[in-house]
Design a protein around this motif. Structure first.
Motif, PDB file in Angstrom:
ATOM      1  N   ILE A  21       0.854  -0.855  -0.199  1.00  0.00           N
ATOM      2  CA  ILE A  21       0.052   0.254   0.442  1.00  0.00           C
ATOM      3  C   ILE A  21       0.573   1.034  -0.129  1.00  0.00           C
ATOM      4  N   ASN A  22       2.434   1.539   0.483  1.00  0.00           N
ATOM      5  CA  ASN A  22       3.041   2.577  -0.079  1.00  0.00           C
ATOM      6  C   ASN A  22       3.142   2.298  -0.704  1.00  0.00           C
ATOM      7  N   ILE A  39       5.131   6.860  -4.694  1.00  0.00           N
ATOM      8  CA  ILE A  39       5.108   7.600  -6.600  1.00  0.00           C
ATOM      9  C   ILE A  39       4.755   8.645  -6.186  1.00  0.00           C
ATOM     10  N   LEU A  40       3.011   8.711  -5.741  1.00  0.00           N
ATOM     11  CA  LEU A  40       2.261  10.141  -5.578  1.00  0.00           C
ATOM     12  C   LEU A  40       3.472  11.185  -5.186  1.00  0.00           C
ATOM     13  N   ALA A  41       3.791  11.048  -3.857  1.00  0.00           N
ATOM     14  CA  ALA A  41       5.076  12.154  -3.063  1.00  0.00           C
ATOM     15  C   ALA A  41       6.010  12.010  -3.973  1.00  0.00           C
ATOM     16  N   LEU A  42       6.595  11.270  -4.999  1.00  0.00           N
ATOM     17  CA  LEU A  42       7.734  11.249  -5.862  1.00  0.00           C
ATOM     18  C   LEU A  42       8.197  12.441  -6.770  1.00  0.00           C
ATOM     19  N   ILE A  43       6.385  12.222  -7.483  1.00  0.00           N
ATOM     20  CA  ILE A  43       5.508  13.006  -8.807  1.00  0.00           C
ATOM     21  C   ILE A  43       5.058  14.583  -8.097  1.00  0.00           C
ATOM     22  N   GLY A  67       6.480  15.889  -5.276  1.00  0.00           N
ATOM     23  CA  GLY A  67       7.674  16.290  -5.090  1.00  0.00           C
ATOM     24  C   GLY A  67       8.591  17.213  -6.028  1.00  0.00           C
ATOM     25  N   PHE A  68       8.630  16.472  -7.545  1.00  0.00           N
ATOM     26  CA  PHE A  68       9.095  16.750  -8.173  1.00  0.00           C
ATOM     27  C   PHE A  68       8.047  18.144  -8.909  1.00  0.00           C
ATOM     28  N   PHE A  69       7.249  18.334  -8.724  1.00  0.00           N
ATOM     29  CA  PHE A  69       6.564  19.259  -9.304  1.00  0.00           C
ATOM     30  C   PHE A  69       6.326  20.747  -8.893  1.00  0.00           C
ATOM     31  N   LEU A  70       5.971  20.171  -6.860  1.00  0.00           N
ATOM     32  CA  LEU A  70       6.493  21.675  -5.996  1.00  0.00           C
ATOM     33  C   LEU A  70       7.281  21.320  -5.481  1.00  0.00           C
ATOM     34  N   VAL A  71       8.129  21.154  -5.331  1.00  0.00           N
ATOM     35  CA  VAL A  71       9.192  21.878  -4.264  1.00  0.00           C
ATOM     36  C   VAL A  71      10.124  22.121  -4.434  1.00  0.00           C
ATOM     37  N   PRO A  72      10.335  23.007  -4.720  1.00  0.00           N
ATOM     38  CA  PRO A  72      11.259  24.053  -5.065  1.00  0.00           C
ATOM     39  C   PRO A  72      13.073  23.146  -4.783  1.00  0.00           C
TER      40      PRO A  72
END
Length: 253
Positions: free
Chosen positions: A5-6, A11-15, A17-22
């Motif tokens: 389940i993790n 995968i969602l967190a990585l995606i 993070g790529f777009f939102l984390v400066p």
């Protein structure tokens, strides 16, 4: 299989993070501090192994003392290496900043308590009270019910009272929750246990976010990666030590 389940969550967190984390980048390119990494891994493994195996081998046995001493020596070697190497994995000079050091200490203590408490209490619910794994997990719900709103609103308290005071309040609530838990016995009604969980959750929520802010606000922007990694490592080390020490003490009893 339940741990799968993790995977979609990560995968969602990585995606996202790529777009939102400066992005943040060190002003100097630095090679990997491989030797420092190996020293830190060896130190932590040795100390944890000594603590975990101590109840079986004996706290004063040659094995326990020898491996524990090795862990201490590797820790000292790591500190010396990081002080002298040209490109340290963890610049020791950062610990001269009070906010950085106290933030890491607070986070480590909070995760030490949380992981050791959850580990031992899960065993209590299942082995002593006879609950299933699912029923035991459900009984932990009061903890996040306290943690989530406290963490979400901690910034408002920080703006009014300051980081240091909010972190101190959080740790005081954690301490109060653990003191209350010392009154729990086999026949104690669940309501009192749930109240303990809720108080612990409040304390954790008020400690985690402000402590992280203390750490990150104490370092230059180009060291944000080092600060974030150290912040995460302090959580993992605190949690690992909590489980190791809690499990060893429980095994000894």
């Amino acid at each position: 299989m339940v741990f799968w389940i993790n995977v979609p969550v990560i995968i969602l967190a990585l995606i996202l993070g790529f777009f939102l984390v400066p992005n943040s980048r060190d002003s100097q390119k630095r090679p990997l501090d491989l030797f420092g990494s190996l020293l830190s891994i060896g130190a932590l493994l040795s100390i944890l192994y000594a603590i975990i195996e101590a109840p079986n081998a004996g706290w004063t046995s040659t094995e326990t003392l020898g491996i524990g001493a090795l862990g201490v020596l590797l820790t000292l070697a790591f500190i010396k290496w990081e002080r002298t190497t040209e490109h340290p994995m963890l610049p020791i000079s950062l610990f001269s900043k009070m906010g950085f050091t106290m933030g890491l200490v607070a986070i480590s203590l909070a995760f030490f308590v949380m992981f050791s408490f959850m580990f031992t209490q899960m065993l209590h619910f299942q082995l002593v009270r006879g609950h299933t794994a699912l029923a035991a997990a459900i009984r932990f719900i009061p903890l996040p019910l306290g943690l989530m709103p406290a963490a979400a609103n901690s910034d408002k308290l920080v703006a009014k009272f300051g980081n240091n005071n909010v972190v101190a309040l959080g740790l005081a609530l954690v301490c109060a929750g653990m003191l209350l838990f010392t009154t729990v016995e086999v026949g104690t009604e669940y309501f009192r246990i749930a109240l303990t969980f809720f108080i612990l959750g409040l304390g954790m929520g008020l400690t985690m976010a402000p402590s992280t802010t203390l750490v990150m606000d104490s370092i230059p922007e180009d060291k944000a990666g080092v600060g974030s990694a150290t912040n995460d490592a302090s959580r993992e080390v605190g949690g690992a030590l909590g489980i190791a020490i809690g499990g060893s003490v429980l095994n000894q009893i």
